[in-house]
Design an enzyme around this catalytic site. Structure first.
Site, PDB file in Angstrom:
ATOM      1  N   LYS A  32      -1.185  -6.658  14.550  1.00 18.31           N
ATOM      2  CA  LYS A  32       0.554  -6.388  13.306  1.00 18.31           C
ATOM      3  C   LYS A  32       1.801  -5.276  14.495  1.00 18.31           C
ATOM      4  CE  LYS A  32      -0.873  -5.578   9.034  1.00 18.31           C
ATOM      5  NZ  LYS A  32      -1.039  -4.420   7.752  1.00 18.31           N
ATOM      6  N   THR A 118      -2.507   6.235  -2.049  1.00 13.19           N
ATOM      7  CA  THR A 118      -3.100   6.921  -2.910  1.00 13.19           C
ATOM      8  C   THR A 118      -4.103   7.780  -3.315  1.00 13.19           C
ATOM      9  OG1 THR A 118      -2.267   4.984  -4.715  1.00 13.19           O
ATOM     10  CG2 THR A 118      -3.119   6.608  -5.540  1.00 13.19           C
ATOM     11  N   ASN A 203      -1.069   4.705 -13.409  1.00 12.15           N
ATOM     12  CA  ASN A 203      -2.063   3.500 -12.666  1.00 12.15           C
ATOM     13  C   ASN A 203      -3.537   3.271 -13.731  1.00 12.15           C
ATOM     14  OD1 ASN A 203      -0.635   2.538 -10.658  1.00 12.15           O
ATOM     15  ND2 ASN A 203      -2.169   2.733  -9.782  1.00 12.15           N
ATOM     16  N   PHE A 244       2.869  -4.761 -19.406  1.00 14.83           N
ATOM     17  CA  PHE A 244       1.983  -4.915 -19.167  1.00 14.83           C
ATOM     18  C   PHE A 244       0.884  -4.445 -20.591  1.00 14.83           C
ATOM     19  CE2 PHE A 244       3.558  -2.807 -15.315  1.00 14.83           C
ATOM     20  CZ  PHE A 244       2.017  -3.445 -14.902  1.00 14.83           C
ATOM     21  N   LEU A 245       1.458  -5.355 -22.064  1.00 17.13           N
ATOM     22  CA  LEU A 245       0.726  -6.196 -22.943  1.00 17.13           C
ATOM     23  C   LEU A 245       0.271  -7.639 -22.493  1.00 17.13           C
ATOM     24  CD1 LEU A 245       2.063  -4.246 -25.972  1.00 17.13           C
ATOM     25  CD2 LEU A 245       0.252  -4.093 -24.381  1.00 17.13           C
ATOM     26  N   GLY A 248      -4.487 -11.757 -20.946  1.00 14.26           N
ATOM     27  CA  GLY A 248      -5.128 -12.676 -19.591  1.00 14.26           C
ATOM     28  C   GLY A 248      -6.589 -12.926 -18.984  1.00 14.26           C
ATOM     29  N   GLY A 252      -6.524  -7.475 -11.335  1.00 15.89           N
ATOM     30  CA  GLY A 252      -7.113  -7.185 -10.151  1.00 15.89           C
ATOM     31  C   GLY A 252      -6.195  -6.416  -9.467  1.00 15.89           C
ATOM     32  N   CYS A 255      -5.197  -1.693  -6.015  1.00 20.54           N
ATOM     33  CA  CYS A 255      -4.283  -0.615  -6.185  1.00 20.54           C
ATOM     34  C   CYS A 255      -5.266  -0.202  -8.309  1.00 20.54           C
ATOM     35  CB  CYS A 255      -2.619  -0.582  -6.937  1.00 20.54           C
ATOM     36  SG  CYS A 255      -2.016  -0.009  -5.003  1.00 20.54           S
ATOM     37  N   LYS A 315      -1.640 -11.630  -8.321  1.00 22.56           N
ATOM     38  CA  LYS A 315      -0.156 -11.653  -9.247  1.00 22.56           C
ATOM     39  C   LYS A 315       0.646 -12.536  -8.799  1.00 22.56           C
ATOM     40  CE  LYS A 315       2.510  -7.056  -8.305  1.00 22.56           C
ATOM     41  NZ  LYS A 315       2.789  -6.156  -8.812  1.00 22.56           N
TER      42      LYS A 315
HETATM   43  N1  LIG Z   1       0.109  -1.723  -2.093  1.00 26.05           N
HETATM   44  C1  LIG Z   1       0.445  -1.435  -3.493  1.00 26.05           C
HETATM   45  O1  LIG Z   1       1.397  -1.985  -4.108  1.00 26.05           O
HETATM   46  C2  LIG Z   1       0.351   0.117  -3.084  1.00 26.05           C
HETATM   47  C3  LIG Z   1       1.546   0.328  -4.517  1.00 26.05           C
HETATM   48  C4  LIG Z   1       0.920   1.627  -4.157  1.00 26.05           C
HETATM   49  C5  LIG Z   1       0.371   2.898  -3.603  1.00 26.05           C
HETATM   50  N2  LIG Z   1      -0.333   2.585  -2.259  1.00 26.05           N
HETATM   51  C6  LIG Z   1      -1.804   3.260  -2.221  1.00 26.05           C
HETATM   52  O2  LIG Z   1      -1.004   3.245  -1.105  1.00 26.05           O
HETATM   53  C7  LIG Z   1      -1.955   3.036  -0.079  1.00 26.05           C
HETATM   54  C8  LIG Z   1      -1.144   1.757   1.295  1.00 26.05           C
HETATM   55  O3  LIG Z   1      -2.133   1.155   0.291  1.00 26.05           O
HETATM   56  P1  LIG Z   1      -1.184  -0.837   1.350  1.00 26.05           P
HETATM   57  O4  LIG Z   1      -1.345  -1.365   0.394  1.00 26.05           O
HETATM   58  O5  LIG Z   1       0.219  -0.365   1.576  1.00 26.05           O
HETATM   59  O6  LIG Z   1      -2.669  -0.876   2.769  1.00 26.05           O
HETATM   60  P2  LIG Z   1      -2.784  -1.908   3.617  1.00 26.05           P
HETATM   61  O7  LIG Z   1      -3.399  -1.865   3.946  1.00 26.05           O
HETATM   62  O8  LIG Z   1      -1.707  -3.078   3.364  1.00 26.05           O
HETATM   63  O9  LIG Z   1      -2.023  -0.930   4.973  1.00 26.05           O
HETATM   64  C9  LIG Z   1      -2.532   0.332   6.011  1.00 26.05           C
HETATM   65  C10 LIG Z   1      -1.855   0.390   6.694  1.00 26.05           C
HETATM   66  O10 LIG Z   1      -2.218   1.083   7.430  1.00 26.05           O
HETATM   67  C11 LIG Z   1      -2.768   0.846   8.738  1.00 26.05           C
HETATM   68  N3  LIG Z   1      -4.030   1.970   9.609  1.00 26.05           N
HETATM   69  C12 LIG Z   1      -5.467   2.528   8.960  1.00 26.05           C
HETATM   70  N4  LIG Z   1      -5.360   3.439   9.917  1.00 26.05           N
HETATM   71  C13 LIG Z   1      -4.397   4.046  10.142  1.00 26.05           C
HETATM   72  C14 LIG Z   1      -4.423   5.021  11.067  1.00 26.05           C
HETATM   73  N5  LIG Z   1      -5.231   5.806  11.264  1.00 26.05           N
HETATM   74  N6  LIG Z   1      -2.928   4.998  11.847  1.00 26.05           N
HETATM   75  C15 LIG Z   1      -2.267   3.970  11.542  1.00 26.05           C
HETATM   76  N7  LIG Z   1      -1.999   3.217  11.145  1.00 26.05           N
HETATM   77  C16 LIG Z   1      -3.286   3.100  10.283  1.00 26.05           C
HETATM   78  C17 LIG Z   1      -3.801  -0.551   8.741  1.00 26.05           C
HETATM   79  O11 LIG Z   1      -4.265  -1.086   9.896  1.00 26.05           O
HETATM   80  C18 LIG Z   1      -2.532  -0.838   7.884  1.00 26.05           C
HETATM   81  O12 LIG Z   1      -1.311  -1.709   8.442  1.00 26.05           O
HETATM   82  C19 LIG Z   1      -3.417   2.849  -0.403  1.00 26.05           C
HETATM   83  O13 LIG Z   1      -3.477   4.520  -0.646  1.00 26.05           O
HETATM   84  C20 LIG Z   1      -2.816   2.394  -1.399  1.00 26.05           C
HETATM   85  O14 LIG Z   1      -3.514   2.718  -2.764  1.00 26.05           O
HETATM   86  C21 LIG Z   1      -0.217   1.061  -2.557  1.00 26.05           C
END
Ligand SMILES: NC(=O)c1ccc[n+]([C@@H]2O[C@H](COP(=O)([O-])OP(=O)(O)OC[C@H]3O[C@@H](n4cnc5c(N)ncnc54)[C@H](O)[C@@H]3O)[C@@H](O)[C@H]2O)c1
Length: 426
Positions: A32, A118, A203, A244-245, A248, A252, A255, A315
């Site tokens: 990455k 989160t 959420n 959000f109404l 469907g 999924g 989150c 989505k």
């Molecule tokens: N995806 C969303 O839409 C969204 C929105 C709001 C909040 N969140 C929350 O944010 C958090 C992250 O979600 P995401 O979708 O970005 O996750 P993701 O899986 O896309 O990304 C997580 C990243 O963290 C890296 N990682 C893991 N352990 C690590 C470490 N010790 N050091 C450095 N990097 C490390 C992974 O390699 C990965 O690239 C979650 O808690 C999620 O619930 C996500």
């Protein structure tokens, strides 16, 4: 410093850099980081490539594999790693704790260490304990939960509905308020536990709206009402709102499913039976099977039936297929002997990692529907919404469209000779 280059970490890194901050984004995934340094994005998100490239060029943004090598002179550290669900529904915080350990071993001077991931109430205390095992000088922990949505992540970050800043010291609060000063929106300044709860409660409430309208849709089908008009009529009420109404096949993604289950688990752990959330989870898990039942009712035995599927991501405007209902339903179709052909504007590569060669991958929406016994709509991409069904006339084996996202007008599809079924409508 931003730890984690996923959906939240990468968007936060690029946006903070765009706001003029110097940002280093650290991830343990060497592929990455290598890709990002060459301008290759690890996922699809509108606008992210340009924003990352511009800020790399301006030298405000860097990508690295090492926390230790970059932590000197860092004022704020955001933990943005994954918090996937355990089998029990509890959030798995191992990535967060691993990051905290690395911070504890590397930090040399005051910084505010913030969870954007989160995390359940109490996580900040555990992070503090882990860091303090190795670092004995001053620092703060804080919580700024992230609310961005995949597909509109940059806009959501730059123009959010609110920013929540949970701190336990005035110094940390001042740092975080200053950091976000260019983002104009209400700022909720609170203590850490409340900040952590705001994210879960938000959420869980949105998921509740979805399960609620899905239950309403199921009743609509029985009584001859139209859920789309019901949602419209409800939505004009400012106390309710239209968002959000959308009835469907259920929610999924990475989150909602995990956060709803995590809040339910937090409540249970603390002796509270959050009955409403239990129902939200149950309704959501049954909704897709009601849709599946419709497919079976129309097609009968699925053995050797050819089925086209539009949409694989959970989505539109994302290639994220984590907990995508489309994938779950496709697995069931395959199990029941159907021949499945799929199309998605951006999520095909991710889907292929899961579905392998068990389905056919099509280069266009029309091709996925060609000669099929039914076409299923799983994701509400605009490309599908605006599709001209004249193109498909006479090209399917059976002119059946079963729409899990209520994208079309039944009168229009019927006039073209399609047998059209949707959710919560006649
Ligand atoms: N995806 C969303 O839409 C969204 C929105 C709001 C909040 N969140 C929350 O944010 C958090 C992250 O979600 P995401 O979708 O970005 O996750 P993701 O899986 O896309 O990304 C997580 C990243 O963290 C890296 N990682 C893991 N352990 C690590 C470490 N010790 N050091 C450095 N990097 C490390 C992974 O390699 C990965 O690239 C979650 O808690 C999620 O619930 C996500």
């Amino acid at each position: 410093m931003i730890i984690g280059a996923g959906y939240v970490g990468l968007v936060s890194s690029a946006c903070f850099a765009e706001l003029g901050h110097n940002v280093v984004c650290v991830d343990t995934d060497s592929e990455k980081i290598k890709g990002l340094n060459q301008g290759i994005m690890p996922f699809f998100e509108p606008g992210i490539k340009d924003l990352v490239s511009a800020n790399l060029l301006a030298a405000r943004l860097q990508f690295s594999l090492s926390i230790k090598d970059n932590i000197n002179n860092v004022d704020v550290i955001f933990i943005c790693v994954g918090t996937p669900p355990k089998k029990t529904g509890q959030a798995d915080l191992s990535q967060v704790f691993q990051a905290a350990e690395e911070i504890g071993r590397s930090i040399k001077q005051y910084a505010v260490i913030v969870t954007k991931s989160t995390v359940p109430v109490g996580a900040a205390k555990k992070i503090r304990k882990i860091i303090s095992a190795n670092y004995h000088s001053e620092y703060d922990v804080a919580s700024c939960p992230e609310f961005l949505r995949e597909g509109t992540a940059i806009k959501d970050f730059m123009c959010p509905d609110r920013i929540v800043i949970g701190t336990e010291s005035l110094r940390a609060r001042e740092w975080l308020v200053k950091l976000h000063e260019k983002i104009e929106c209400p700022k909720i300044l609170t203590e850490i536990a409340t900040a952590e709860m705001i994210k879960y409660a938000s959420n869980a409430f949105l998921a509740t709206k979805i399960s609620f309208i899905n239950e309403v849709a199921n009743v609509c089908e029985l009584v001859g009402a139209d859920v789309e008009r019901v949602a419209e009529g409800m939505g004009y009420d400012k106390r309710i709102g239209r968002a959000f109404l959308n009835a469907g096949i259920g929610y999924g993604g990475s989150c909602f499913p995990k956060d709803v289950r995590a809040l339910h688990h937090i409540a249970e752990e603390n002796g509270c039976l959050f009955q409403l959330l239990k129902a939200v989870i149950e309704v959501n898990s049954q909704q897709k099977w009601l849709f599946y039942k419709k497919i079976k009712t129309v097609l009968g035995n699925l053995e050797e039936k050819s089925i086209g599927v539009w949409g694989l991501s959970f989505k539109p405007e994302t290639d994220d297929i984590r907990e995508s209902i489309a994938i779950e339903l496709i697995e069931k179709l395959i199990e029941d002997g159907a021949k499945v052909k799929v199309y998605d504007p951006v999520a095909m590569a991710n889907a292929q990692k899961v579905l392998g060669d068990r389905v056919g991958y099509c280069f266009s929406a029309a091709y996925a529907a060609e000669a099929a016994d039914a076409l299923l709509i799983m994701t509400e991409w605009d490309e599908f919404r605006n599709f001209d069904f004249n193109i498909l006339r006479g090209r399917m084996r059976q002119q059946v469209v079963i729409d899990g996202r209520n994208l079309y007008d039944k009168a229009v599809l019927s006039s073209l000779g399609f047998n059209y079924l949707s959710v919560g409508r006649q």
